[in-house]
Scaffold this motif. Structure first.
Motif, PDB file in Angstrom:
ATOM      1  N   LEU A 173       0.844  -1.189   0.000  1.00  0.00           N
ATOM      2  CA  LEU A 173       0.000   0.000   0.000  1.00  0.00           C
ATOM      3  C   LEU A 173       0.882   1.243   0.000  1.00  0.00           C
ATOM      4  CD1 LEU A 173      -2.605  -1.280   2.607  1.00  0.00           C
ATOM      5  CD2 LEU A 173      -2.909  -1.060   0.133  1.00  0.00           C
TER       6      LEU A 173
ATOM      7  N   TRP B 169       0.953   4.009   1.432  1.00  0.00           N
ATOM      8  CA  TRP B 169       1.317   4.693   2.677  1.00  0.00           C
ATOM      9  C   TRP B 169       2.221   3.831   3.561  1.00  0.00           C
ATOM     10  CZ3 TRP B 169      -3.578   4.348   0.673  1.00  0.00           C
ATOM     11  CH2 TRP B 169      -4.349   3.258   1.071  1.00  0.00           C
TER      12      TRP B 169
ATOM     13  N   ARG C  98       2.307  10.349   6.345  1.00  0.00           N
ATOM     14  CA  ARG C  98       1.624   9.478   5.381  1.00  0.00           C
ATOM     15  C   ARG C  98       0.596   8.594   6.059  1.00  0.00           C
ATOM     16  NH1 ARG C  98       5.261   8.759   0.717  1.00  0.00           N
ATOM     17  NH2 ARG C  98       4.306   6.747   0.404  1.00  0.00           N
TER      18      ARG C  98
ATOM     19  N   SER D 248      -3.370   8.836   5.224  1.00  0.00           N
ATOM     20  CA  SER D 248      -4.097   7.645   4.778  1.00  0.00           C
ATOM     21  C   SER D 248      -5.239   7.331   5.738  1.00  0.00           C
ATOM     22  CB  SER D 248      -3.154   6.453   4.656  1.00  0.00           C
ATOM     23  OG  SER D 248      -2.729   6.004   5.926  1.00  0.00           O
ATOM     24  N   GLU D 249      -5.004   7.449   7.028  1.00  0.00           N
ATOM     25  CA  GLU D 249      -6.043   7.143   8.007  1.00  0.00           C
ATOM     26  C   GLU D 249      -7.252   8.059   7.842  1.00  0.00           C
ATOM     27  OE1 GLU D 249      -6.473   4.767  10.163  1.00  0.00           O
ATOM     28  OE2 GLU D 249      -4.607   3.775   9.610  1.00  0.00           O
TER      29      GLU D 249
ATOM     30  N   LEU E  99      -9.102   7.145   4.752  1.00  0.00           N
ATOM     31  CA  LEU E  99      -9.730   5.827   4.829  1.00  0.00           C
ATOM     32  C   LEU E  99     -10.909   5.791   5.794  1.00  0.00           C
ATOM     33  CD1 LEU E  99      -6.446   3.782   4.694  1.00  0.00           C
ATOM     34  CD2 LEU E  99      -8.315   3.575   3.068  1.00  0.00           C
TER      35      LEU E  99
ATOM     36  N   VAL F   1     -10.207   1.327   0.424  1.00  0.00           N
ATOM     37  CA  VAL F   1      -8.806   1.437   0.024  1.00  0.00           C
ATOM     38  C   VAL F   1      -8.656   1.743  -1.461  1.00  0.00           C
ATOM     39  CG1 VAL F   1      -6.679   0.130  -0.265  1.00  0.00           C
ATOM     40  CG2 VAL F   1      -7.938  -0.021   1.881  1.00  0.00           C
TER      41      VAL F   1
ATOM     42  N   VAL G 292      -9.288   5.274  -2.244  1.00  0.00           N
ATOM     43  CA  VAL G 292      -8.371   6.225  -1.620  1.00  0.00           C
ATOM     44  C   VAL G 292      -7.043   6.333  -2.366  1.00  0.00           C
ATOM     45  CG1 VAL G 292      -6.866   6.483   0.397  1.00  0.00           C
ATOM     46  CG2 VAL G 292      -9.333   6.218   0.714  1.00  0.00           C
ATOM     47  N   ILE G 293      -6.536   5.219  -2.880  1.00  0.00           N
ATOM     48  CA  ILE G 293      -5.160   5.192  -3.400  1.00  0.00           C
ATOM     49  C   ILE G 293      -4.835   6.320  -4.394  1.00  0.00           C
ATOM     50  CG2 ILE G 293      -3.569   3.835  -4.827  1.00  0.00           C
ATOM     51  CD1 ILE G 293      -4.431   1.378  -3.257  1.00  0.00           C
TER      52      ILE G 293
ATOM     53  N   PHE H   4      -4.716   9.577  -2.561  1.00  0.00           N
ATOM     54  CA  PHE H   4      -3.540   9.644  -1.694  1.00  0.00           C
ATOM     55  C   PHE H   4      -2.312  10.065  -2.495  1.00  0.00           C
ATOM     56  CE2 PHE H   4       0.209   7.732   0.262  1.00  0.00           C
ATOM     57  CZ  PHE H   4       0.098   8.168   1.570  1.00  0.00           C
ATOM     58  N   ARG H   5      -2.127   9.490  -3.657  1.00  0.00           N
ATOM     59  CA  ARG H   5      -0.948   9.824  -4.482  1.00  0.00           C
ATOM     60  C   ARG H   5      -0.978  11.287  -4.924  1.00  0.00           C
ATOM     61  NH1 ARG H   5       1.622   5.114  -5.530  1.00  0.00           N
ATOM     62  NH2 ARG H   5       0.398   3.214  -5.887  1.00  0.00           N
TER      63      ARG H   5
END
Length: 357
Positions: free
Chosen positions: A28, A30, A38, A42-43, A46, A51, A54-55, A58-59
DNA sequence: AAATCGGGGCG
DNA sequence: CGCCCAGATTT
């Protein structure tokens, strides 16, 4: 290690960690590197969001805001724009507030104590535990949706996990099961177990590393746990959305109030049916040359359904109507950089075809 | 402790 | 359509 032998062999953690080595998620975004900023980001993303969704967010987020200081210094509009589509926008505002608080009160670093972490905006007990355990290997428990489900089954805990009394029992179990070390892996392993094996619908007990000690499995009552949330009646609301264009083809947007739906986002002016039923008029509608009724739009929130009636029209005289208070005219090119509610973005995208002709 | 807050994806 | 998802905050 301690010279005192444990009264209770930590079989749960031991089996879980062994399973995690072979079957857990180790790639993952993070997790590499696994550092507080990070983990925190992510938390928060999420929370209430899966997931896979989110990915990509997140990036993008990490690229634009590589550290706490950058995030704290950024305008909240930039944060909301990158959050657009994730939902629960209070998370984004809290994220930004938290970053500024970290800079102002903690020297730009995350405090080490659980209480100090949980005192920060948007960080509760579970997220504080996740940050501490994953970043520093602290012996802290988490209790998110996955873990609640795993533990409710493992100990056959009755009642809806959202109920405070049930939640309290689950926290006791979560802390009792904590191993003495490898807390970062243990935390991730527990979440992975819930996400991939001990799933809500079709748990794969045959592949579960702790099924031998799972009370629900032993008594063949896995389907009973966790108990379902008590259902509430879903309300229905209606509103009109005013898509006002000026002679330059710009769209009128206003920033929504920080609380309530789509808090802090940019959105065309909306009229509740209640508000409209009074005088039946509105300055924008009065100034419109021709009003076009677009197809109705349905949007489901957690606790109510919203039926939106988009009205599209052009104002030949844009002076006096807008650029007052929170409203501003926005060119279609600028829309991408603004935080817009997902359904509004979708609606406008479908509109572009007709605009360009 | 209960109510509130208020998106998106999936089967 | 119903439920789930790496909850937090306010009353």
């Amino acid at each position: 290690m301690s010279a005192v032998a444990a009264d209770r062999p930590p079989e749960f953690a031991t089996r879980l960690l062994a399973w995690f080595e072979l079957n857990g998620r180790h790639d993952l975004p993070w997790q590499h590197p696994r550092e507080p900023y990070r983990v925190w980001l992510s938390e928060i993303m999420l929370q209430q969001t899966q997931v896979a969704t989110v990915i990509p967010y997140f990036r993008r987020f990490l690229e634009r805001f590589p550290d706490v200081a950058t995030l704290a210094a950024a305008p909240v509009d930039d944060v909301l724009a990158l959050w657009s589509g994730l939902g629960y926008y209070a998370r984004a505002r809290n994220l930004h507030r938290c970053a500024r608080q970290l800079v102002d009160e903690h020297g730009g670093q995350f405090p080490r104590s659980l209480d100090a972490l949980a005192a920060l905006p948007g960080i509760g007990r579970s997220t504080a535990g996740a940050i501490a355990a994953q970043s520093w290997g602290a012996r802290a428990a988490i209790l998110d949706g996955n873990v609640r489900r795993v533990l409710a089954r493992h100990r056959a805990i009755d009642g809806w996990p959202g109920a405070p009394a049930v939640q309290r029992r689950l926290w006791v179990v979560a802390e009792a099961l904590l191993p003495d070390d490898r807390l970062a892996d243990y935390t991730q392993a527990l979440m992975d177990l819930g996400a991939t094996i001990c799933t809500a619908r079709r748990p794969d007990c045959a592949a579960c590393p702790v099924s031998a000690e799972c009370i629900a499995r032993i008594t063949d009552t896995v389907a009973r746990y966790p108990a379902a949330r008590p259902r509430k009646p879903r309300a229905r609301r209606r509103a009109r959305m005013l898509l006002a264009f000026n002679a330059r083809g710009e769209l009128l947007l206003e920033r929504r109030a920080p609380v309530g739906i789509w808090g802090g986002l940019w959105c065309p002016p909306m009229l509740d049916d209640d508000a409209l039923s009074g005088d039946g008029g509105h300055a924008l509608l009065d100034a419109a040359d021709r009003i076009e009724t677009l197809p109705q739009l349905h949007h489901a929130f957690t606790h109510f359904d919203l039926e939106l009636q988009p009205l599209r029209f052009t104002l030949s005289r844009s002076g006096g109507v807008a650029e007052s208070g929170r409203q501003r005219w926005v060119s279609l090119d600028e829309l991408a950089a603004l935080g817009l509610p997902a359904p509004v973005r979708k609606l406008l995208a479908s509109l572009d075809l007709t605009v360009s002709t």
